[in-house]
Design a protein around this motif. Structure first.
Motif, mmCIF file in Angstrom:
data_model
loop_
_atom_site.group_PDB
_atom_site.id
_atom_site.type_symbol
_atom_site.label_atom_id
_atom_site.label_comp_id
_atom_site.label_asym_id
_atom_site.label_seq_id
_atom_site.Cartn_x
_atom_site.Cartn_y
_atom_site.Cartn_z
ATOM 1 N N ILE A 1 0.834 -1.203 0.000
ATOM 2 C CA ILE A 1 0.000 0.000 0.000
ATOM 3 C C ILE A 1 0.869 1.253 0.000
ATOM 4 O O ILE A 1 0.569 2.245 -0.684
ATOM 5 N N THR A 2 1.976 1.223 0.750
ATOM 6 C CA THR A 2 2.878 2.375 0.775
ATOM 7 C C THR A 2 3.506 2.615 -0.591
ATOM 8 O O THR A 2 3.621 3.771 -1.035
ATOM 9 N N ILE A 3 3.913 1.549 -1.271
ATOM 10 C CA ILE A 3 4.505 1.684 -2.603
ATOM 11 C C ILE A 3 3.479 2.235 -3.595
ATOM 12 O O ILE A 3 3.801 3.101 -4.421
ATOM 13 N N VAL A 4 2.244 1.731 -3.519
ATOM 14 C CA VAL A 4 1.196 2.231 -4.415
ATOM 15 C C VAL A 4 0.957 3.722 -4.182
ATOM 16 O O VAL A 4 0.813 4.505 -5.125
ATOM 17 N N ASN B 1 3.347 10.525 -8.464
ATOM 18 C CA ASN B 1 4.031 11.086 -9.625
ATOM 19 C C ASN B 1 3.102 11.128 -10.838
ATOM 20 O O ASN B 1 1.964 10.642 -10.795
ATOM 21 N N LEU B 2 3.586 11.692 -11.919
ATOM 22 C CA LEU B 2 2.746 11.915 -13.088
ATOM 23 C C LEU B 2 2.300 10.617 -13.731
ATOM 24 O O LEU B 2 1.132 10.461 -14.109
ATOM 25 N N ILE B 3 3.214 9.656 -13.847
ATOM 26 C CA ILE B 3 2.863 8.382 -14.475
ATOM 27 C C ILE B 3 1.827 7.640 -13.631
ATOM 28 O O ILE B 3 0.847 7.091 -14.147
ATOM 29 N N GLY B 4 2.036 7.637 -12.313
ATOM 30 C CA GLY B 4 1.076 6.963 -11.434
ATOM 31 C C GLY B 4 -0.300 7.595 -11.479
ATOM 32 O O GLY B 4 -1.318 6.888 -11.498
ATOM 33 N N GLN B 5 -0.363 8.910 -11.532
ATOM 34 C CA GLN B 5 -1.651 9.585 -11.623
ATOM 35 C C GLN B 5 -2.362 9.257 -12.921
ATOM 36 O O GLN B 5 -3.583 9.097 -12.958
ATOM 37 N N SER B 6 -1.591 9.141 -14.004
ATOM 38 C CA SER B 6 -2.198 8.780 -15.295
ATOM 39 C C SER B 6 -2.776 7.376 -15.246
ATOM 40 O O SER B 6 -3.878 7.121 -15.767
#
Length: 233
Positions: free
Chosen positions: A76-79, A85-90
Motif C-alpha cells: 500500500i505504501t509503494i502504491v 508522480n505523473l505516471i502513477g496519476q495517469s
C-alpha cells in the motif's frame, strides 16, 4: 477511642481479588485477541498471493504470523508513492475511467472512495471534539462527536433558512461504532474539553469511567497567598 476494624469474610476477599484481577486481565486479553484476529485476517487475504520463494514459512519449520500484514502495508505504501508522480496519476485516472463505465461498480467505488477521502483528509478536524446536545427531549443531554460543518446541498438548504448547522455523530452505549448522523445548530452544541478517547471510554462504560477534569480559570486570577500570621511572644 479506637475504631473496631470491620472483618470481611473469606468469600468476600476472594471475590474482590477476582474482580481486581479481572479488571487487569480482561483488557489485556481482549486487546491481544483483537490484534491476533486482525493479523490472521490480513494473512489469510495476502499470503495466498505470496510466491513460495518469498514466503518465510517455506524456509522455516514454524508459522510466522504477520507476514501478510507487513507485505500488505509495504504494498500500500509503494502504491501511494507511485500514485503521487505523473505516471502513477495517469494510471489511476485510466483505471478509474474503466471503473466508471461499469454501472454497479462505479456507484460502489465512488461511495467508498468519497468516504475514505473525507475521513483521511479531514482527520485533523473531524471527530476531534466532543460535545453535548439536548436530545432526545428538552432537559435530557446526550454526548456527541463533532463531525464537520454542513456542506453541499444540505448546507445550502440550511443557509436559506438562516441556520448554521453542524453534523454530529450520536453514538449509542456501549457500542459507539453505530449511531445516528444529526444536524444541530452550532449555538446549541456545548463543546467539552475531554478528548474523543475519553468520550469513548465514558460511552463504552455507561458513565462508570469518567475522565479527570481540571477546571480552567478563564479571566480569573489566583487569589494571593495568605500572609503569615505573627504571634506575640
Amino acid at each position: 477511642m479506637t475504631e473496631i476494624p470491620i472483618k470481611t469474610s473469606v468469600a468476600t476477599r476472594i471475590r474482590n481479588n477476582f474482580l481486581a484481577g479481572l479488571i487487569i486481565c480482561a483488557p489485556i486479553a481482549i486487546t491481544l485477541w483483537l490484534t491476533w484476529s486482525v493479523v490472521h485476517w490480513a494473512d489469510s487475504w495476502v499470503r495466498p498471493y505470496i510466491p513460495a520463494r518469498y514466503d518465510p514459512e517455506s524456509y522455516l519449520n514454524f508459522a510466522v504470523p504477520g507476514t501478510g500484514l507487513v507485505i500488505a502495508m509495504i504494498f500500500i505504501t509503494i502504491v501511494g508513492f507511485l500514485a503521487k508522480n505523473l505516471i502513477g496519476q495517469s494510471i489511476v485516472r485510466f483505471g478509474e475511467s474503466i471503473v466508471h463505465r461499469v454501472p454497479l461498480v462505479r456507484t460502489i467505488y465512488k461511495s467508498v472512495k468519497q468516504i475514505f477521502e473525507t475521513v483521511l483528509k479531514e482527520q485533523g478536524t473531524s471527530f476531534k471534539k466532543v460535545g453535548l446536545i439536548e436530545y432526545p427531549s428538552p432537559g435530557l443531554w446526550s454526548m456527541v462527536f463533532i463531525s464537520t460543518d454542513a456542506k453541499g446541498e444540505i448546507a445550502s438548504k440550511f443557509n436559506a433558512m438562516g441556520h448554521d448547522m453542524v453534523a454530529v455523530f450520536l453514538p449509542p452505549t456501549p457500542v459507539p461504532t453505530a449511531g445516528f448522523l444529526v444536524f444541530v445548530p452550532r449555538e446549541k452544541i456545548t463543546i467539552l474539553d475531554m478528548s474523543p478517547e475519553d468520550g469513548a471510554k465514558l460511552l463504552i462504560s455507561g458513565g462508570l469511567v469518567s475522565p479527570e477534569y481540571r477546571e480552567k480559570l478563564i479571566g480569573k486570577e489566583l487569589p494571593p497567598a495568605p500572609l503569615p500570621v505573627k504571634t506575640l511572644t
